[in-house]
Design an enzyme around this catalytic site. Structure first.
Site, PDB file in Angstrom:
ATOM      1  N   GLU A  28      10.792  15.665  15.851  1.00 20.73           N
ATOM      2  CA  GLU A  28      11.316  15.473  14.424  1.00 20.73           C
ATOM      3  C   GLU A  28      10.671  16.640  13.837  1.00 20.73           C
ATOM      4  O   GLU A  28       9.448  16.421  13.440  1.00 20.73           O
ATOM      5  CB  GLU A  28      10.817  13.766  14.119  1.00 20.73           C
ATOM      6  CG  GLU A  28      11.274  13.717  12.731  1.00 20.73           C
ATOM      7  CD  GLU A  28      10.755  12.300  12.010  1.00 20.73           C
ATOM      8  OE1 GLU A  28       9.783  12.081  12.458  1.00 20.73           O
ATOM      9  OE2 GLU A  28      11.491  11.782  11.246  1.00 20.73           O
TER      10      GLU A  28
ATOM     11  N   CYS B 109      13.828  10.387   6.912  1.00 18.11           N
ATOM     12  CA  CYS B 109      14.006   9.969   8.271  1.00 18.11           C
ATOM     13  C   CYS B 109      15.511  10.061   8.805  1.00 18.11           C
ATOM     14  O   CYS B 109      15.671  10.442  10.078  1.00 18.11           O
ATOM     15  CB  CYS B 109      13.559   8.453   8.529  1.00 18.11           C
ATOM     16  SG  CYS B 109      14.501   7.493   6.951  1.00 18.11           S
TER      17      CYS B 109
ATOM     18  N   LYS C  81       0.853  -1.311  -0.154  1.00 17.80           N
ATOM     19  CA  LYS C  81       0.023   0.048  -0.124  1.00 17.80           C
ATOM     20  C   LYS C  81       0.838   1.480   0.058  1.00 17.80           C
ATOM     21  O   LYS C  81       1.671   1.296   1.108  1.00 17.80           O
ATOM     22  CB  LYS C  81      -0.921  -0.113   1.131  1.00 17.80           C
ATOM     23  CG  LYS C  81      -1.835   1.116   1.244  1.00 17.80           C
ATOM     24  CD  LYS C  81      -2.493   1.387   2.543  1.00 17.80           C
ATOM     25  CE  LYS C  81      -1.914   2.322   3.392  1.00 17.80           C
ATOM     26  NZ  LYS C  81      -1.639   3.662   2.983  1.00 17.80           N
TER      27      LYS C  81
ATOM     28  N   GLU D  62      10.463   0.574  10.195  1.00 20.91           N
ATOM     29  CA  GLU D  62      11.483   1.549  10.084  1.00 20.91           C
ATOM     30  C   GLU D  62      10.747   3.065  10.311  1.00 20.91           C
ATOM     31  O   GLU D  62       9.860   3.288   9.608  1.00 20.91           O
ATOM     32  CB  GLU D  62      11.627   1.790   8.465  1.00 20.91           C
ATOM     33  CG  GLU D  62      12.719   0.584   8.208  1.00 20.91           C
ATOM     34  CD  GLU D  62      13.998   0.267   8.972  1.00 20.91           C
ATOM     35  OE1 GLU D  62      14.432   1.255   9.536  1.00 20.91           O
ATOM     36  OE2 GLU D  62      14.684  -0.637   8.850  1.00 20.91           O
TER      37      GLU D  62
HETATM   38  P1  NAD Z   1       2.533   7.833   8.665  1.00 23.09           P
HETATM   39  O1  NAD Z   1       3.082   7.097   9.612  1.00 23.09           O
HETATM   40  O2  NAD Z   1       1.659   8.990   8.446  1.00 23.09           O
HETATM   41  O3  NAD Z   1       2.243   6.822   7.182  1.00 23.09           O
HETATM   42  C1  NAD Z   1       2.801   6.005   6.919  1.00 23.09           C
HETATM   43  C2  NAD Z   1       1.916   4.920   6.074  1.00 23.09           C
HETATM   44  O4  NAD Z   1       1.017   4.326   7.087  1.00 23.09           O
HETATM   45  C3  NAD Z   1       0.960   5.614   5.157  1.00 23.09           C
HETATM   46  O5  NAD Z   1       1.116   4.615   4.160  1.00 23.09           O
HETATM   47  C4  NAD Z   1      -0.164   5.493   5.781  1.00 23.09           C
HETATM   48  O6  NAD Z   1      -1.501   5.724   4.981  1.00 23.09           O
HETATM   49  C5  NAD Z   1      -0.082   4.421   6.638  1.00 23.09           C
HETATM   50  N1  NAD Z   1      -0.941   4.364   7.733  1.00 23.09           N
HETATM   51  C6  NAD Z   1      -1.784   5.402   8.494  1.00 23.09           C
HETATM   52  N2  NAD Z   1      -2.184   5.040   9.632  1.00 23.09           N
HETATM   53  C7  NAD Z   1      -2.003   3.714   9.625  1.00 23.09           C
HETATM   54  C8  NAD Z   1      -2.426   2.708  10.616  1.00 23.09           C
HETATM   55  N3  NAD Z   1      -3.017   2.875  11.675  1.00 23.09           N
HETATM   56  N4  NAD Z   1      -2.041   1.429  10.449  1.00 23.09           N
HETATM   57  C9  NAD Z   1      -1.158   1.012   9.450  1.00 23.09           C
HETATM   58  N5  NAD Z   1      -0.744   1.913   8.458  1.00 23.09           N
HETATM   59  C10 NAD Z   1      -1.251   3.382   8.614  1.00 23.09           C
HETATM   60  O7  NAD Z   1       4.043   8.656   8.117  1.00 23.09           O
HETATM   61  P2  NAD Z   1       4.300   9.551   7.052  1.00 23.09           P
HETATM   62  O8  NAD Z   1       3.744  10.805   7.583  1.00 23.09           O
HETATM   63  O9  NAD Z   1       3.730   9.053   5.707  1.00 23.09           O
HETATM   64  O10 NAD Z   1       5.837   9.563   6.861  1.00 23.09           O
HETATM   65  C11 NAD Z   1       6.543  10.422   7.692  1.00 23.09           C
HETATM   66  C12 NAD Z   1       7.370   9.522   8.744  1.00 23.09           C
HETATM   67  O11 NAD Z   1       7.993   8.305   8.373  1.00 23.09           O
HETATM   68  C13 NAD Z   1       8.471  10.118   9.260  1.00 23.09           C
HETATM   69  O12 NAD Z   1       8.277  10.104  10.828  1.00 23.09           O
HETATM   70  C14 NAD Z   1       9.786   9.422   8.976  1.00 23.09           C
HETATM   71  O13 NAD Z   1      10.906   9.790   9.966  1.00 23.09           O
HETATM   72  C15 NAD Z   1       9.215   8.091   8.537  1.00 23.09           C
HETATM   73  N6  NAD Z   1      10.238   7.634   7.652  1.00 23.09           N
HETATM   74  C16 NAD Z   1      11.184   6.722   8.266  1.00 23.09           C
HETATM   75  C17 NAD Z   1      12.019   6.032   7.445  1.00 23.09           C
HETATM   76  C18 NAD Z   1      12.769   4.952   8.139  1.00 23.09           C
HETATM   77  O14 NAD Z   1      13.303   4.149   7.155  1.00 23.09           O
HETATM   78  N7  NAD Z   1      13.286   4.769   9.164  1.00 23.09           N
HETATM   79  C19 NAD Z   1      12.028   6.265   6.187  1.00 23.09           C
HETATM   80  C20 NAD Z   1      10.892   7.250   5.956  1.00 23.09           C
HETATM   81  C21 NAD Z   1      10.221   7.835   6.743  1.00 23.09           C
END
Ligand code: NAD
Length: 475
Positions: A374, A276, A169, A242
């Site tokens: 962050e 991230c 997804k 991650e």
């Molecule tokens: P997010 O957690 O809002 O969303 C990530 C994904 O999860 C999206 O596809 C979203 O639709 C889905 N999602 C939302 N609620 C959910 C739930 N309850 N259960 C399952 N899936 C759900 O994150 P974001 O705003 O898209 O991304 C930014 C964040 O991602 C930042 O905190 C960043 O640091 C982190 N990030 C981490 C890495 C890493 O490798 N460690 C890499 C990139 C981004």
């Protein structure tokens, strides 16, 4: 009418009927629509993945590798089109979008060379014990909006190489380039092995709760990661998480100011800070603080913020409205508290697009929200330190533990500092480098498990030990 994209279920490109708008963050125009899938589409995708698992898991790894190489080639052959689509949906400038597309193709090719050999635990007169690796089953992959193509590939490749099948997804904010890649590879991947469905934020929880999914690989925020872990615990799904980071860079007094100023800038501002592992807290030794902060500020004044599709743009907009408002809120909080700005801080709300100016703060306190949280935006707090031990303690005083960097002319000292940082990765005199062969994962609340490298691949497998009892030969 804008283009309507298809999802990929059981080898077929489908348009189920309900739609989600996808917006270009540079101008807030709708640039495409993607299917708003729900439980019915998810159930069909999972059933297809389950059926395909029977044969894919038994397919020799060389054949699985060959399919991955075809995906890699399709991305490379269509890099220009994909790069433009990625800039339009994500906001990153063309050069960085090109880097992500070629990076994804390269990562896929490099990781497909990983192997899953059996290991002999005991080979004695009385016993032969061997560990083999068996694929976990059907994987649910969930991807964020900052590196949508790279993260999608990062889920798809180890899942497929290990013999798992996957339902992926993308983020509803950035699904277009991923769905375009699915159009390109639909005929290359056996039906059901790779399924990609799009939907709103309610689709993620449906995936993590699905009884016929065996493993979740998730990249996103720490808050969502905790919800994923909670739901996945109900039937003990395997998980790789991650999550977020608040990475510290420590600049030692012997660092070459002229050399590091530009690199430090890009360690924070690449992809408008939405990484991230971006440097989100910069600790600079007091002996060089004034000189280095002035050099970074001077460099920053010549960097163009704008639409990533325009020539000369080096920093694009924030990807979505919610994140844009959050970054502005952190900047406003810094203003309300009277913290000093070296660069930026004032945005122009009359311009369409989610633009935040390059913003650099001068020695805000450790408990400032812009330091402690962050930021995930083009914001860089510079902080002064007196002793290395103090800098290490301040860097480690975080619930996050994703990555960090040390800048110094003395690499032995750099290693000494690095070994005291509580993070999964530490760079010395570089930043943001990820290897397909090294595990990448967060300590503390930055993650669970690892991606990349052998360790990342093994997370898609169970160990199975087979032991043969041997009769001791008569003396
Ligand atoms: P997010 O957690 O809002 O969303 C990530 C994904 O999860 C999206 O596809 C979203 O639709 C889905 N999602 C939302 N609620 C959910 C739930 N309850 N259960 C399952 N899936 C759900 O994150 P974001 O705003 O898209 O991304 C930014 C964040 O991602 C930042 O905190 C960043 O640091 C982190 N990030 C981490 C890495 C890493 O490798 N460690 C890499 C990139 C981004």
């Amino acid at each position: 009418m804008v283009q309507q994209y298809s999802v990929l279920i059981n080898g077929k490109l489908e348009k189920p009927g309900k739609w989600i708008d996808v917006v270009n963050p540079a101008n807030e125009q709708v640039i495409g629509q993607v299917p708003d899938c729900g439980q019915a589409e998810l159930d069909r995708a999972v059933a297809a993945a389950r059926a395909a698992f029977k044969t894919w898991s038994k397919t020799p790894i060389d054949e699985r590798r060959a399919v991955i190489m075809k995906i890699s080639a399709a991305i490379k052959e269509n890099a220009d089109e994909l790069m433009r689509l990625l800039t339009a949906e994500q906001g990153k400038p063309h050069a960085q979008a090109t880097g992500e597309i070629y990076g994804a193709a390269g990562m896929a090719a490099a990781q497909s060379t990983l192997t899953l050999e059996d290991e002999i635990n005991e080979d004695s007169e009385t016993r032969l014990s061997r560990t083999r690796r068996v694929p976990v089953g059907v994987v649910g992959g969930i991807v964020p909006w900052n590196f949508p193509v790279m993260m999608a590939i990062q889920k798809i490749v180890p899942a497929m190489l290990s013999g798992c099948t996957i339902v992926l997804k993308p983020s509803p904010f950035t699904p277009l380039a991923t769905l375009r890649i699915m159009e390109l590879v639909a005929d290359v991947v056996p039906a059901g092995v790779l399924n990609v469905i799009t939907g709103g934020d309610d689709l993620g929880p449906m995936i993590t709760a699905h009884p016929d999914i065996d493993k979740i690989t998730f990249t996103g925020s720490t808050a969502t990661g905790k919800r994923v872990m909670e739901t996945a615990s109900k039937d003990l799904k395997r998980i790789t998480l991650e999550l977020g980071g608040n990475d510290a860079s420590i600049v030692l007094p012997d660092a070459d100011v002229k050399k590091v100023a530009e690199q430090l800038f890009w360690s924070s501002f690449t992809n408008a800070g939405q990484i991230c592992v971006a440097a989100k807290r910069i600790y600079i030794h007091e002996d060089i603080y004034d000189e280095l902060s002035a050099a970074i500020a001077e460099y920053a004044r010549h960097v163009k913020v704008g639409d990533g599709a325009e020539q000369g743009t080096a920093v694009g907009p924030i990807q979505n409205k919610k994140q844009y408002e959050r970054v502005l809120e952190l900047i406003q909080d810094a203003k309300d508290n009277g913290y000093k700005f070296l660069v930026g801080g004032d945005h122009d709300p009359s311009v369409p697009g989610y633009y935040v100016p390059i913003t650099i703060l001068d020695n805000p306190p450790e408990d400032a929200r812009i330091v402690a949280e962050e930021q995930f935006g083009p914001v860089m707090p510079l902080m002064k330190f007196a002793t290395v031990d103090e800098a290490i303690a301040r860097a480690n005083a975080s619930d996050y533990g994703l990555a960090g960097a040390v800048w110094t002319s003395d690499t032995d000292e750099g290693v000494r500092v690095a070994e005291q940082l509580e993070t999964g990765t530490v760079w010395i005199n570089e930043f943001l480098h990820l290897s397909p062969f090294a595990p990448f994962g967060g300590h503390k609340q930055s993650g669970f498990g690892a991606e990349y490298g052998k360790e990342g691949l093994l997370e898609f497998t169970y160990p199975q030990v087979i032991t043969i009892k041997r009769e001791k030969a008569a003396a």
